[in-house]
Design an enzyme around this catalytic site. Sequence first.
Site: not given
Length: 109
Positions: A60-62, A64, A88
């Site tokens: 996961i990141c901010r 995708g 996120m």
Amino acid sequence: MPTVQVTDLKDGDFLLDVREDDEWQAGHAGGALHIPLSEFVARYGELTEAAPQDGRVHVICRSGGRSAQVTMYLVQQGVDAVNVDGGMQHWQAAGRPVVTDDGKPGFVL
């Protein structure tokens, strides 16, 4: 690209957060492993030590994009990895808890 929706994640699923330190400090999913994309290759060993041997790595990141890069790298290494669609931002929008290192409520930066 193997992808999973935030709503499909279960408590206890292994989560790898590849956002940078300032993003992590603002708020993250409790229990996630944090290895920033900018340090990922150098710190890859931390993932292999922490990840379940027979389980999936949810990256996961901010939003995708960065997690998609890491997911593709992991798949090429033979790891069962999936990108968390929407990152996120979707995690928070779905009402999933976002916390700081001291367990207080956080936010997605």
